[in-house]
Design a protein around this motif. Structure first.
Motif, mmCIF file in Angstrom:
data_model
loop_
_atom_site.group_PDB
_atom_site.id
_atom_site.type_symbol
_atom_site.label_atom_id
_atom_site.label_comp_id
_atom_site.label_asym_id
_atom_site.label_seq_id
_atom_site.Cartn_x
_atom_site.Cartn_y
_atom_site.Cartn_z
ATOM 1 N N TYR B 183 0.056 -5.740 4.483
ATOM 2 C CA TYR B 183 -0.061 -4.352 4.937
ATOM 3 C C TYR B 183 0.912 -4.074 6.058
ATOM 4 O O TYR B 183 1.513 -3.003 6.133
ATOM 5 C CB TYR B 183 -1.488 -4.036 5.385
ATOM 6 C CG TYR B 183 -2.387 -3.659 4.227
ATOM 7 C CD1 TYR B 183 -2.133 -2.471 3.523
ATOM 8 C CD2 TYR B 183 -3.453 -4.453 3.841
ATOM 9 C CE1 TYR B 183 -2.946 -2.113 2.453
ATOM 10 C CE2 TYR B 183 -4.261 -4.106 2.782
ATOM 11 C CZ TYR B 183 -4.001 -2.940 2.089
ATOM 12 O OH TYR B 183 -4.782 -2.572 1.040
ATOM 13 N N LEU B 186 4.031 -3.417 4.435
ATOM 14 C CA LEU B 186 4.039 -2.117 3.761
ATOM 15 C C LEU B 186 4.154 -0.977 4.770
ATOM 16 O O LEU B 186 4.747 0.053 4.492
ATOM 17 C CB LEU B 186 2.762 -1.940 2.931
ATOM 18 C CG LEU B 186 2.620 -2.838 1.701
ATOM 19 C CD1 LEU B 186 1.294 -2.571 1.017
ATOM 20 C CD2 LEU B 186 3.775 -2.616 0.733
ATOM 21 N N LEU B 187 3.588 -1.179 5.955
ATOM 22 C CA LEU B 187 3.635 -0.126 6.964
ATOM 23 C C LEU B 187 4.983 -0.090 7.679
ATOM 24 O O LEU B 187 5.300 0.877 8.362
ATOM 25 C CB LEU B 187 2.519 -0.337 7.999
ATOM 26 C CG LEU B 187 1.093 -0.143 7.480
ATOM 27 C CD1 LEU B 187 0.087 -0.510 8.555
ATOM 28 C CD2 LEU B 187 0.878 1.292 7.016
ATOM 29 N N GLU B 189 9.233 -0.215 8.097
ATOM 30 C CA GLU B 189 10.293 0.651 7.542
ATOM 31 C C GLU B 189 10.760 0.123 6.186
ATOM 32 O O GLU B 189 10.938 0.892 5.250
ATOM 33 C CB GLU B 189 11.450 0.665 8.550
ATOM 34 C CG GLU B 189 12.379 1.856 8.413
ATOM 35 C CD GLU B 189 11.646 3.191 8.574
ATOM 36 O OE1 GLU B 189 11.976 4.136 7.841
ATOM 37 O OE2 GLU B 189 10.702 3.285 9.411
ATOM 38 N N GLY B 191 9.143 -1.607 4.081
ATOM 39 C CA GLY B 191 8.114 -1.697 3.044
ATOM 40 C C GLY B 191 7.786 -0.385 2.383
ATOM 41 O O GLY B 191 6.841 -0.314 1.593
#
Lengths: 564, 251
Positions: B183, B186-187, B189, B191
């Motif tokens: 996560y 993903l959070l 830049e 991702g």
């Protein structure tokens, strides 16, 4: 004597158990002191054990609760805090998902929510997991609605642009400058507006375009204007549709977000309430325990005091009291009072002790009686040793003792008496007759002594000595003459005597003049002896009185006396 | 007399110094950390080591009043090092039967699940296409993928940082990883183009608790670590570190 006493004690002890068994077997059971102590200690131990166990269990619960505090309450509170924080994050992210215009931000919010929802499986609470699941669905729905709204908005925007390009030539052609397009929408989604209000607003805006619509309804329009009119109508429809759809999506998004926020708000409240309850339960349990510990402390203290009192009472009643009773009773008996009946005591050894006390009293009286008797016997034996067996008068030892004991109160007299020609008598008559003669002479002499203090002793073989106390010389002479007469009066035949036909005696008398001289008594005896010697040399059967100044003065006045 | 005193003094000195030396030796702990595992342990922009696990390890050492030296290696290397007994603690491991013969485990200090990440829709691709799945070498995820791989799956084992680079370059289709790390990626830049693929793996797939591995047989040390974990949770240190790295509170 001691042996006898012990035997007596032993006997008493042997007797007692039987008596006790007979008398008191039912009402009073004796126990030995060892058993008593064992029993006592056992009771005490049990008691202390019980008290200790109570206290220990309390302490144990204290330990348990502190353990619980550390292992359950504190982590529990931490967990609750975490849950509350995470619900707060969910709520914030939901708001971001609803409010953010930037799809990137909405994506981030969605990812965070998604992560949290996935992690919420660790909550160990079905309710939270279920609500998280709902949250995720709602967020998903919110995202979709927001997407729909944005699509509608962009459609709306395009339709507006096309509409604007169509409106301008129509306006020019119709010459109507009135009715500018003013739907008044913006890209901000509508908040709280109803569908009807939306339609009304749209219709209101449509009203303003009425002149243009009317213009288009004219049939005499050229090709270009007709095409513009068609576009106008189409775009108006498109605008209406997208606008309504955007409104719909926005309203639904709003409703969804409100619902979501409500759910999360309620959940957060429930969790914080639970958190407070948890903390309060812990504190309550602690304070409850503290209270009960206080109470317990009081109880245990009271019990300990009771134990100490119990020890004191039992010790006093069963051990100290009997001992002091025995001591008092012994004092009592020693003072010469008779033994009194004693109360019974529990401990066998002490009972035995008490029961020996009356026995001791008996023993004391018996002892004193015995010692009296012994004293008597001793006196008797002493007398026996002082008495001449043959004649029954005091012997030479008695004479010596008497000499030592005699005090110088008044003038004393010593008479030395000798049986005349006793050896010849013995030879002639035999020893048996000699003995009889001596006994008879002693008897005769004793019969001549009238006063209590006058004493006769057998001084040697046929010699006797008489001590007269408190006499003058003439009195002593009277006694001597009486002796002489009494012996003559015996009329014992003495054929070999040259002095008389019968047994006679010669007497030497000495009377003390000055008794202050320490050696006066032996001296007196010596004087009497000398006087006796004189009497013998002068022919026997006579009395001679010793005179210190002149031997010649020894009175021979009775010596002339002829045998009768 | 004087001689005897001297000898005693020297003996005492020797005893004390040896004691102190022994204590110092015990007090110096070697802590193993992954050398490239954002955000748990990585090199930051300034080129120095940082990360969640490093901060936690520092807090634990402080709580135990120990001096620690940190050993940075790839995860599978760390496991090997632990097997040889050359490190005392190993951050961020799960308790598995295979690891128990050569290491002990503390109580868990957080929990995590595992997810697949990749470009959205990659799972919906034509099922004939071969999948290239990246996993951290030596982890429970690797063992899981190895057990459930189909013929069409290629497993690429490596360090997490390198796997992320490969994913961005398109050399990987997806990565199976700890959801926290995933996560955070993903959070970030880089991702943005990627997303979670499907649901998280079910909890029972493999252990989800993350612990500190402790050198085998060091019972006292394990107790100390347990106590230290409890302490840093209670005194808020753990929460602060958590805030520095994750947008929500860890479980």
């Amino acid at each position: 004597m001691e042996r006898e006493g012990m035997e007596q004690g032993h006997e008493a002890r042997n007797l007692e158990p039987g008596q006790i068994a007979q008398n008191d077997a039912l009402s009073w059971k004796h126990i030995s002191i060892r058993r008593f102590l064992v029993f006592f200690v056992a009771v005490l131990l049990l008691f202390v054990l019980a008290v200790g166990l109570m206290f220990f269990m309390r302490l144990n619960s204290l330990q348990e609760i502190s353990f619980e505090m550390e292992e359950q309450y504190l982590p529990g509170i931490l967990n609750m805090q975490r849950t509350r924080d995470n619900i707060g994050v969910l709520r914030r992210e939901a708001a971001v998902a609803y409010l953010a215009t930037d799809p990137k931000q909405r994506r981030i919010a969605r990812l965070k929510v998604q992560a949290l929802v996935a992690e919420s499986l660790f909550e160990n609470s079905a309710r939270i997991t279920r609500l998280s699941r709902i949250t995720q669905d709602l967020i998903q729905k919110l995202n979709t609605l927001r997407g729909r709204s944005e699509e509608a908005a962009s459609r709306l925007h395009k339709a507006e642009l096309r509409l604007a390009s169509a409106i301008a030539p129509l306006r020019a052609a119709s010459g109507s400058m009135r009715g500018g397009f003013s739907l008044g929408h913006d890209f901000r989604h509508v908040n709280g507006a109803s569908k009807d209000a939306d339609s009304e607003k749209f219709n209101g805006a449509l009203q303003e375009l009425e002149p243009l619509l009317r213009f288009c309804r004219n049939s005499d329009l050229d090709q270009t204007l007709r095409a513009h009119c068609t576009t106008f109508a189409e775009e108006m429809n498109a605008i209406r549709d997208s606008w309504l759809e955007k409104g719909e999506a926005d309203r639904m998004a709003w409703a969804t977000w409100t619902k979501l926020d409500n759910v999360l708000g309620r959940l957060g409240n429930a969790v914080s309430r639970e958190e407070f309850m948890h903390a309060r339960n812990g504190v309550n349990a602690m304070s409850e325990l503290a209270n009960s510990l206080w109470f317990n402390f009081y109880i245990v203290s009271a019990m300990l005091i009771v134990v100490v009192l119990f020890i004191a009472i039992v010790m006093y009643r069963h051990i100290l009291a009997p001992i002091s009773l025995a001591a008092r009773e012994l004092r009592h008996i020693r003072s010469g009072f008779p033994a009194r009946p004693l109360p019974r005591v529990r401990i066998a050894e002490l009972q035995q002790l008490l029961e020996t006390v009356p026995g001791l009293s008996r023993y004391f009286t018996e002892l004193s009686a015995r010692s009296d008797r012994l004293e008597e016997e001793k006196a008797k034996y002493e007398t026996l040793s002082m008495v001449d067996q043959l004649t029954g008068v005091g012997n030479r030892r008695a004479f010596d003792v008497r000499l030592e004991k005699s005090q110088c109160r008044a003038p004393n007299a010593v008479l030395m008496i000798d049986v005349d020609f006793f050896k010849k008598y013995n030879d002639a008559m035999g020893h048996q007759a000699g003995d009889t003669c001596l006994a008879a002479v002693a008897w005769a002499i004793r019969a001549s002594l009238f006063r209590h203090g006058d004493a006769l002793f057998r001084y040697g073989g046929e010699e006797f000595a008489v001590i007269l106390e408190n006499v003058r010389p003439d009195q002593a002479m009277v006694v001597a003459e009486r002796i002489l007469d009494n012996v003559r009066a015996l009329r014992l035949p003495h054929p070999s005597s040259t002095a008389s036909l019968h047994v006679t005696v010669s007497i030497g008398v000495a009377v003390s003049v000055d008794c202050r001289d320490i050696s006066f008594m032996p001296e007196l005896v010596a004087q009497a002896d000398r006087a006796l010697y004189r009497a013998k040399t002068e022919g026997r059967n006579r009395i001679c009185l010793y005179k210190a100044e002149k031997d010649a003065d020894i009175s021979p006045d009775r010596s002339q006396k002829k045998p009768v | 007399m004087v001689n005897r005193l001297h000898i005693l003094g020297i003996l005492a000195l020797f005893f004390l110094s040896s004691q102190a030396w022994a204590e110092e030796k015990i007090a110096r702990l070697r802590v193993g950390l992954d050398s490239d595992y954002p955000p748990f342990s990585f090199l930051n922009e300034r080129g120095s080591h940082s990360g969640f696990d490093l901060d936690v390890a520092k807090a634990l050492c402080e709580s135990m009043a120990c001096r620690c030296e940190f050993v940075y290696q790839p995860f599978d290397g760390l496991l090997e090092t632990m097997r040889r007994g050359e490190i005392d603690l190993l951050m961020g491991v799960s308790d598995t039967a295979a690891r128990r013969p050569y290491m002990d485990f503390s109580v868990p200090y957080f929990h995590a699940r595992s997810i697949y990440i990749g470009r959205p829709g990659v799972l919906n691709l034509d099922s004939e296409a071969a999948m290239r799945v990246g996993v951290r070498a030596g982890t429970v995820q690797m063992i899981y993928v190895e057990n459930y791989q189909s013929r069409r799956t290629t497993i690429i084992r490596g360090q997490f940082g390198r796997l992320l680079d490969m994913l961005c370059r398109g050399d990987l289709d997806m990565i199976l990883a700890n959801d926290l790390a995933a996560y955070i990626f993903l959070l970030s830049e880089r991702g943005q183009e990627f997303d979670v693929l499907g649901e998280p793996l079910p909890l029972e797939s493999f252990p989800s608790d993350v612990r500190v591995g402790v050198r085998k047989g060091a019972g006292k040390l394990r107790e100390n670590v347990d106590m230290a974990i409890k302490n840093i949770r209670m005194d808020g240190t753990f929460g602060r570190i958590n805030q520095d790295y994750f947008p929500y509170t860890l479980y």
